[in-house]
Design an enzyme around this catalytic site. Structure first.
Site, PDB file in Angstrom:
ATOM      1  CG  ASN A 209      -0.881 -30.128 -34.310  1.00 38.38           C
ATOM      2  OD1 ASN A 209       0.108 -30.560 -34.129  1.00 38.38           O
ATOM      3  ND2 ASN A 209      -2.229 -31.220 -34.285  1.00 38.38           N
ATOM      4  CB  ALA A 273       1.187 -37.202 -28.867  1.00 46.03           C
ATOM      5  CG  ASP A 277      -9.580 -33.326 -30.462  1.00 48.95           C
ATOM      6  OD1 ASP A 277      -9.026 -33.968 -29.987  1.00 48.95           O
ATOM      7  OD2 ASP A 277      -9.413 -31.729 -30.629  1.00 48.95           O
ATOM      8  CE  LYS A 287      -1.499 -32.111 -56.446  1.00 46.15           C
ATOM      9  NZ  LYS A 287      -0.479 -32.032 -57.240  1.00 46.15           N
ATOM     10  N   PRO A 304      -9.843 -41.420 -32.207  1.00 44.39           N
ATOM     11  CG  PRO A 304      -8.383 -43.480 -32.470  1.00 44.39           C
ATOM     12  CD  PRO A 304      -8.971 -42.263 -33.657  1.00 44.39           C
ATOM     13  CG  ASP A 305      -8.883 -38.973 -25.907  1.00 40.15           C
ATOM     14  OD1 ASP A 305      -7.786 -38.916 -24.946  1.00 40.15           O
ATOM     15  OD2 ASP A 305     -10.066 -37.678 -25.695  1.00 40.15           O
ATOM     16  CB  ILE A 306      -4.122 -42.396 -26.845  1.00 40.38           C
ATOM     17  CG1 ILE A 306      -4.535 -41.621 -29.408  1.00 40.38           C
ATOM     18  CG2 ILE A 306      -2.763 -42.858 -27.256  1.00 40.38           C
ATOM     19  CD1 ILE A 306      -2.730 -41.822 -29.771  1.00 40.38           C
ATOM     20  CE  LYS A 338      -8.343 -31.452 -22.630  1.00 37.79           C
ATOM     21  NZ  LYS A 338      -8.004 -30.037 -23.371  1.00 37.79           N
ATOM     22  CE  LYS A 342      -8.559 -35.928 -23.073  1.00 35.93           C
ATOM     23  NZ  LYS A 342      -8.262 -35.435 -24.684  1.00 35.93           N
TER      24      LYS A 342
HETATM   25  O1  C5P Z   1      -8.766 -33.016 -25.102  1.00 33.05           O
HETATM   26  P1  C5P Z   1      -7.923 -32.732 -26.069  1.00 33.05           P
HETATM   27  O2  C5P Z   1      -7.618 -32.697 -26.754  1.00 33.05           O
HETATM   28  O3  C5P Z   1      -7.562 -30.717 -25.288  1.00 33.05           O
HETATM   29  O4  C5P Z   1      -6.697 -33.437 -25.241  1.00 33.05           O
HETATM   30  C1  C5P Z   1      -5.260 -33.765 -24.447  1.00 33.05           C
HETATM   31  C2  C5P Z   1      -4.955 -34.173 -24.177  1.00 33.05           C
HETATM   32  O5  C5P Z   1      -5.259 -35.678 -24.996  1.00 33.05           O
HETATM   33  C3  C5P Z   1      -3.152 -34.709 -24.518  1.00 33.05           C
HETATM   34  O6  C5P Z   1      -2.651 -34.964 -23.225  1.00 33.05           O
HETATM   35  C4  C5P Z   1      -3.167 -35.213 -25.571  1.00 33.05           C
HETATM   36  O7  C5P Z   1      -2.281 -36.076 -25.872  1.00 33.05           O
HETATM   37  C5  C5P Z   1      -4.518 -36.043 -25.402  1.00 33.05           C
HETATM   38  N1  C5P Z   1      -5.021 -36.863 -26.455  1.00 33.05           N
HETATM   39  C6  C5P Z   1      -5.221 -37.640 -27.267  1.00 33.05           C
HETATM   40  N2  C5P Z   1      -5.598 -38.708 -28.420  1.00 33.05           N
HETATM   41  C7  C5P Z   1      -6.978 -37.973 -28.668  1.00 33.05           C
HETATM   42  C8  C5P Z   1      -6.685 -36.433 -28.765  1.00 33.05           C
HETATM   43  C9  C5P Z   1      -6.087 -36.001 -27.333  1.00 33.05           C
HETATM   44  O8  C5P Z   1      -4.690 -39.224 -25.864  1.00 33.05           O
HETATM   45  N3  C5P Z   1      -7.145 -37.785 -29.974  1.00 33.05           N
END
Ligand code: C5P
Length: 410
Positions: A209, A273, A277, A287, A304-306, A338, A342
């Site tokens: 991105n 960051a 997703d 390749k 994984p959602d950090i 959010k 989260k």
């Molecule tokens: O869900 P979304 O991407 O919109 O959320 C944005 C927030 O979540 C940001 O703080 C981003 O750093 C964090 N994030 C994360 N891990 C992911 C997706 C988003 O830490 N896989």
């Protein structure tokens, strides 16, 4: 950490005094201003002219000099600095300090000062190990004087052992951490994520991105400048590593999640960051070849959602977890959702519609959404957003200090 700090450097008479112009140079490079007091013994090893040239200021030597006293009395000299640094500190000066003697300008200043004193002992190993020096050092430490070094190594006199003056770069580091411990975020640790992630399709292609990492890197720097010990976990960006920050470079979201896990525990986490997703589930080991493999069909799987993982209640949850919500519409509404989803404490909501130029640009307009409030911050540079966020974090943690101590999870 040394930016804007005023250091009164007292140079006493040891051979290591020859290193002090280099020390002054490094302190000035780090943003400090340095004023020097040179004893008669010190002047045997380094000239007043050398110290005046590097410090850009006159060097003070004589307690009874009418001109010096008129321009800058010894009491003022001792008070207008943020710290007094004695380097090198000879066994003789340390003994005088321990017993409160004031028989020259440097010891008078040391007796008159109301500022913290740091001493960098430098002497022969036998002198360092002598019971008299040991008891003087213990007395000074008990009185709050910070000792830097001495190092072990070969001495100017040819002997080997403990007593060498710490190297200028180590003195600068020790001073920085001294100021760090008195800074608003001194004693706190922080994890910051920054930049995009790269999700491989095959060994040469990836999905990414437009995140530049500018905001996350600026936050890491700003937290560090307020005294926090910062680990920055950065995706691939075109930015230099911020100074004084531990940087871990990663590629994918999974690498970033592992690095964040490894950097815990921390008191503060800021997830700036732009983590992908999804990642490609059927990543090709070789390749992909046009014409041979045909049109690739990518199957995606969630990363994984950090931020959510960091926010989960538990012993390792940082005291304050801050996320970002980069949205192109209904910014506030999405940010609030959010925050709840989260489980973090704050969300920095920002509009990243192409017209705002936020993604990759230098400006940012943030709304800070907490569980109880929304703050509209002005449109400002990412550098200033970072400063405002770091200051806000310091104020919040400062207010909570009685409830939580640094290092303690909430
Ligand atoms: O869900 P979304 O991407 O919109 O959320 C944005 C927030 O979540 C940001 O703080 C981003 O750093 C964090 N994030 C994360 N891990 C992911 C997706 C988003 O830490 N896989």
């Amino acid at each position: 950490m040394l930016n804007g700090k005023r250091i009164l450097l007292i140079v006493t008479g040891g051979i290591a005094a020859y290193k002090t112009p280099e020390l002054v140079r490094q302190l000035i490079k780090a943003g400090a201003t340095v004023r020097c007091v040179l004893t008669r013994g010190g002047a045997q090893f380094v000239t007043p002219l050398a110290l005046a040239s590097v410090s850009g200021d006159q060097v003070y030597s004589d307690l009874f000099s009418l001109t010096d006293e008129h321009e800058m009395g010894h009491i003022n000299l001792s008070r207008e600095a943020d710290v007094v640094l004695v380097a090198p500190a000879t066994a003789n000066t340390l003994a005088k300090m321990a017993h409160g003697l004031a028989d020259n300008l440097s010891t008078t200043v040391l007796l008159a000062t109301d500022k913290p004193v740091l001493a960098v002992p430098a002497m022969n190993v036998r002198m360092w190990e002598h019971a008299a020096t040991k008891s003087n050092i213990a007395m000074l430490r008990a009185r709050g004087v910070t000792m830097i070094g001495p190092d072990e190594g070969e001495m100017a006199c040819g002997e080997w052992g403990e007593g060498r003056m710490a190297e200028p770069e180590d003195i600068v580091l020790a001073l920085s951490s001294f100021f760090g411990s008195t800074a608003p975020l001194g004693g706190y640790s922080a994890i910051v994520t920054s930049g995009p992630t790269h999700e491989p399709i095959d060994p040469v292609r990836y999905i990414a991105n437009r995140s530049s990492g500018k905001q996350g890197h600026a936050i890491a720097q700003a937290l560090k400048e307020l005294g926090a010990r910062v680990t920055l976990i950065s995706g691939p960006v075109d930015l230099p590593d911020p100074q004084g920050v531990k940087v871990i470079h990663v590629q994918s979201a999974r690498d970033m999640a592992t690095a964040v896990e490894g950097a815990l525990p921390a008191d503060i986490a800021v997830c700036a960051a732009a983590v992908a997703d999804w990642r490609v589930d059927n990543q090709a080991p070789q390749k992909l070849k046009k014409g041979i493999d045909g049109m690739p069909s990518l199957s995606m799987v969630e990363n994984p959602d950090i931020l959510a993982a960091l926010s989960r209640p538990g012993e390792r949850r940082p005291q304050l977890v801050v996320g970002f919500a980069a949205e192109t519409e209904n910014v506030l509404e999405h940010a609030r959702a959010k925050l709840a989803k989260k489980g973090c404490d704050w969300i920095c909501a920002n509009d990243v519609s192409p017209s705002t130029g936020t993604f990759g640009g230098d400006q940012n307009t943030v709304q800070l959404v907490t569980r109880t409030s929304v703050e509209d911050w002005p449109s400002q540079s990412k550098f200033h957003v970072a400063k405002q966020l770091a200051t806000r974090i310091a104020a919040h943690l400062g207010a909570q200090k009685f409830a939580h101590k640094p290092g303690e999870a909430s």
